[in-house]
Design a protein around this motif. Structure first.
Motif, short mmCIF file in Angstrom:
data_model
loop_
_atom_site.label_atom_id
_atom_site.label_comp_id
_atom_site.label_asym_id
_atom_site.label_seq_id
_atom_site.Cartn_x
_atom_site.Cartn_y
_atom_site.Cartn_z
N CYS A 32 0.83 -1.22 0.00
CA CYS A 32 0.00 0.00 0.00
C CYS A 32 0.86 1.26 0.00
O CYS A 32 1.59 1.53 0.96
CB CYS A 32 -0.90 -0.01 1.24
SG CYS A 32 -1.76 1.55 1.51
N CYS B 184 -10.79 2.86 -1.34
CA CYS B 184 -9.92 1.72 -1.01
C CYS B 184 -10.79 0.56 -0.57
O CYS B 184 -11.66 0.73 0.28
CB CYS B 184 -8.95 2.10 0.11
SG CYS B 184 -7.94 0.68 0.64
N CYS C 204 0.52 -1.01 -4.50
CA CYS C 204 -0.88 -0.68 -4.75
C CYS C 204 -0.98 0.84 -4.67
O CYS C 204 -0.56 1.46 -3.71
CB CYS C 204 -1.81 -1.31 -3.71
SG CYS C 204 -3.52 -0.73 -3.94
S1 SF4 Z 1 -6.22 1.66 -2.60
FE1 SF4 Z 1 -4.21 0.70 -2.36
S2 SF4 Z 1 -2.78 2.45 -2.09
FE2 SF4 Z 1 -4.83 3.24 -1.70
S3 SF4 Z 1 -5.09 3.08 0.53
FE3 SF4 Z 1 -5.96 1.20 -0.40
S4 SF4 Z 1 -4.29 -0.31 -0.34
FE4 SF4 Z 1 -3.39 1.74 -0.04
#
Ligand code: SF4
Length: 496
Positions: free
Chosen positions: A268, A414, A465
């Motif tokens: 992330c 998310c 991600c």
């Molecule tokens: S979408 Fe991906 S980058 Fe964005 S907060 Fe969620 S896990 Fe993290």
């Protein structure tokens, strides 16, 4: 805050925004993304594992403030104590002393699925396998919860509880075998700590979306935690991450590891922007270092003729220092944060809501008055807080406010465990940067570029991600309104 088109104080283009009651709940004051749980586990014969777990959770408190829990075992039975509230509200020295053992796990929770309730607090305990129950703590979010619930014949709700049900459902299968069977079939983000009477287990989804790191205690024994800061506080030396798709077991014979799925890393990106503590070390680089470099990058991408740089505390502080260093502008503490925000259980009232951002932040008039400010913040979600912030700084005498944001515009929700907002609530989803600048009332606004942000982390673009920024979801997600039932899940495979 509600955008009321009939209010003359609301600029005309505010009408483009959906009407959102962004009422300020003192327990959930920050408008920004909310963290989604911290996990900790320890195997340490001869140590007070309950108290060490308490300190581990204390270091992870920023990841979840709704409930906290600890499970311990002395080899014969598992004891669990959990409750709503902060770690230091849930546990007392006497309570910890009544939890003997050499194995423990702990969890602090922010609910992203399932209600914020005692029943959903973790660790989740289940009577289970050969001679032992299990206790489980989960950081992340499964996207196939509905299918799991359907298979188990229970209402869909807390994905973590359902995961515990799955792992405990066959009394003739060892915990290790159950994890090896079930983990490959879970879809979503999961960094899990689990224990039986004798061992700590830690496993992480094949994408490694949420962090999970193992450390060694100086007198022998092992600990595992969401962030290295929780290892530091108990004196454990970080050894390595639990790899994506890996199961790690900690017991009297040391650390053992097995792979349950090939790794396809997508860590992330938002952990670097906002979620992790600055002292957390990921891929051998501290989050603080990366945030400082993001500030430098912002200064290179968007220099501005200004007098001072200030931070929106706390998460904007390191980047603001980087911006100041790169630009040559002085850094000053122009905003003071109330350290006790979020530590009250007072129910929100209309008068509290009207206080808005002032409950959390106060401008220092001697610093901001008459000055042109560069204001560095971690992210903009709905835009209401930024708008209040700019208005507050200008009413404190700031001549100009130039917002610099440490993440690109958030355009997508998310599904992997961070509670941001729905797509309709995200100001970056359908407004241009210029429109957002006008809405929040800043003199200029610049978001760091995606590549500029990624370059300041120790990972490559394709290892991350970044779906909330660019919509490239590494794990298929349900249509926002059709919910989780749209994900195909092979129920027969789970029973195989
Ligand atoms: S979408 Fe991906 S980058 Fe964005 S907060 Fe969620 S896990 Fe993290």
């Amino acid at each position: 805050m509600t955008t009321d088109p009939s209010d003359p104080a609301v600029p005309p283009d505010a009408r483009r925004l959906p009407v959102v009651d962004d009422g300020v709940d003192p327990r959930r004051l920050a408008e920004g993304p909310r963290e989604e749980c911290g996990v900790f586990g320890i195997f340490a014969p001869g140590e007070d594992v309950a108290t060490l777990t308490y300190y581990g959770l204390y270091a992870l408190q920023h990841r979840g403030q709704e409930s906290a829990g600890i499970a311990t075992s002395d080899g014969s039975r598992i004891m669990v104590h959990k409750d709503m509230g902060l770690v230091n509200q849930v546990f007392t020295p006497a309570g910890l002393a009544a939890m003997p053992g050499h194995v423990a796990i702990g969890h602090c929770r922010y609910s992203t699925t399932g209600a914020s309730s005692w029943a959903n607090a973790q660790p989740a305990y289940r009577e289970s396998t050969v001679g032992s129950g299990i206790a489980l703590g989960h950081n992340g979010n499964l996207v196939n919860t509905a299918e799991i619930a359907r298979m188990l014949g229970v209402p869909s709700g807390n994905d973590s509880g359902l995961m515990a049900d799955l792992l405990a459902r066959d009394p003739d299968v060892s915990v290790e075998a159950a994890i090896m069977e079930v983990a490959p079939k879970l879809v979503g983000a999961f960094s899990v700590v689990l224990m039986d009477n004798e061992r700590v287990y830690a496993f992480r989804d094949p994408h490694g979306i949420r962090p999970l790191v193992v450390g060694r205690l100086p007198k022998g024994g092992w600990a595992v935690a969401s962030e290295t800061s929780a290892l530091d506080i108990v004196g454990a030396i970080p050894v390595r991450e639990v790899a994506p798709g890996e199961l790690v077991m900690l017991d009297e014979d040391g650390m053992h590891a097995r792979r349950f799925a090939p790794a396809t890393p997508h860590f992330c990106l938002f952990e670097w922007v906002y979620l992790a503590r600055p002292d957390h070390v990921q891929a051998e680089r501290s989050v603080l270092f990366s945030r400082r470099e993001v500030g430098r990058q912002l200064a290179r991408e968007a220099p501005v003729d200004a007098d001072i740089v200030i931070a929106v505390p706390d998460s904007g502080r390191d980047a603001a220092a980087g911006y100041a260093s790169e630009s040559g502008l002085p850094f000053a503490d122009g905003l003071v944060k109330n350290r006790y925000v979020g530590r009250t259980f007072i129910e929100p009232t209309d008068s509290l809501r009207q206080l808005g951002i002032r409950l959390k932040l106060s401008p220092v008039r001697e610093i901001v008055g008459g000055r042109r400010l560069v204001v560095v913040d971690d992210s903009i979600v709905r835009g209401n807080t930024s708008r209040q912030l700019v208005a507050m700084l200008k009413s404190a005498g700031a001549e100009e406010v130039h917002l610099r944001i440490c993440a690109p515009p958030i355009k997508n929700p998310c599904y992997y465990g961070i509670d941001m907002a729905t797509r309709a609530q995200l100001i970056g989803a359908d407004m241009t940067v210029d429109e957002i600048r006008d809405y929040v009332g800043a003199d200029s606004l610049h978001y760091v570029s995606l590549q500029g942000l990624v370059d300041q982390t120790p990972m490559a673009m394709d290892e991350l991600c970044r779906a909330c920024f660019d919509g490239q979801y590494p794990i298929p997600v349900p249509d926002e309104h059709e919910h989780l039932a749209q994900i195909k899940f092979d129920l027969d495979a789970l029973d195989a």
